[in-house]
Design an enzyme around this catalytic site. Sequence first.
Site, PDB file in Angstrom:
ATOM      1  N   HIS A 150       0.830  -1.205   0.000  1.00  0.00           N
ATOM      2  CA  HIS A 150       0.000   0.000   0.000  1.00  0.00           C
ATOM      3  C   HIS A 150       0.866   1.257   0.000  1.00  0.00           C
ATOM      4  O   HIS A 150       1.866   1.336   0.706  1.00  0.00           O
ATOM      5  CB  HIS A 150      -0.878   0.045   1.258  1.00  0.00           C
ATOM      6  CG  HIS A 150      -1.988  -0.943   1.267  1.00  0.00           C
ATOM      7  ND1 HIS A 150      -1.787  -2.295   1.477  1.00  0.00           N
ATOM      8  CD2 HIS A 150      -3.324  -0.781   1.097  1.00  0.00           C
ATOM      9  CE1 HIS A 150      -2.957  -2.919   1.447  1.00  0.00           C
ATOM     10  NE2 HIS A 150      -3.903  -2.023   1.217  1.00  0.00           N
ATOM     11  N   ASN A 156       7.971  -4.378   3.238  1.00  0.00           N
ATOM     12  CA  ASN A 156       6.571  -4.033   3.444  1.00  0.00           C
ATOM     13  C   ASN A 156       6.153  -4.250   4.897  1.00  0.00           C
ATOM     14  O   ASN A 156       5.515  -3.388   5.511  1.00  0.00           O
ATOM     15  CB  ASN A 156       5.698  -4.875   2.508  1.00  0.00           C
ATOM     16  CG  ASN A 156       4.249  -4.414   2.490  1.00  0.00           C
ATOM     17  OD1 ASN A 156       3.849  -3.478   3.160  1.00  0.00           O
ATOM     18  ND2 ASN A 156       3.443  -5.104   1.701  1.00  0.00           N
TER      19      ASN A 156
END
Length: 325
Positions: free
Chosen positions: A31, A62
């Site tokens: 994201h 991440n």
Amino acid sequence: KMSKFDRDPSIPHLFSSDNRDFRGSGWSRGHMAPAGNNKHSQAAMNQTFYLTNIVPQDLDNNGNYWNRLEIYCRELTKQYSDVYVISGPLWLPEMEENAENIQEAYSPIRWKHQNDDISEKGDRSSNEKPKKGGWKPPPKKFVKYQVLGKSNVAVPTHLFKIILVEDPSLERPMLGAFVVPNKPIQNVRLREFEVDLEEIEKYVGVRFHQDLDRSQVASLCLDTGCKLNDYREFQDFFWNRSMSNPWNMHQLERDWKTICERGLKTEKLEQLYLTKRQEFLDRQKAKEDEKVFVKVAVQGSGDTQSVESSATKSEQPAVQLAAAA
């Protein structure tokens, strides 16, 4: 929990990536606008899972370093009234392999705290006298990146995050800009990745916060320290969460190997690993115990044939079935 990665309905399929592009690639769906920042409504949360908000991101990056940076941004909102965060991917150049005429280590972008004296041999602006043979051209640079799936989703080499903080209690706004390599990063201070905002703008091709008087902006790191969550504590939290719900034995063993290699092993993590490993072994044994052999006698031409079948524990372990020809 109701949100799922999906195409952005506002983007034509011709120009959109697909979940299948990421499948088996080894890259996570990272994201840019964090899901954790949008828990105020289901609609906002769903939008963060549109693939227009997703880039191929190193799995460790991440869940670890980038995650810690996102948490740092959320902590700022508890202290200040307005926190503006802009995130995105970068594709930065790298030096050609086996380049000979390089004075020192090449850096794809000028981080604030790197050695300002780094330069390439052959740079006409350098004070160094050229060697015999005359001036040599600088090494070639290339932008190289992997692409995923049929949609050729580009894997960024780096990620950037721009943080602007405003609050009535501050004499002037605070600004911080950071460029983080898209790879596993361990215990590195955030300030090591700080850059001037212009460095990001140069590669993105966009002027950010155009109404901001940059001569009247304070450094975010000088005022707040830019301290991320404690590395050891976060690693313990991250790996405890990962090993509590492993997909399979392979993932469990892979995670445990990584923990040991990085010197993160604790008594608590080791006990969790042993417990989960035994659970997998017990389930595997239970599945094997459910299989029993049923000897089927087939009468016909006088031959007896044995076949293997599957039955539950509640069934008799050996059942003789006679079939009339």
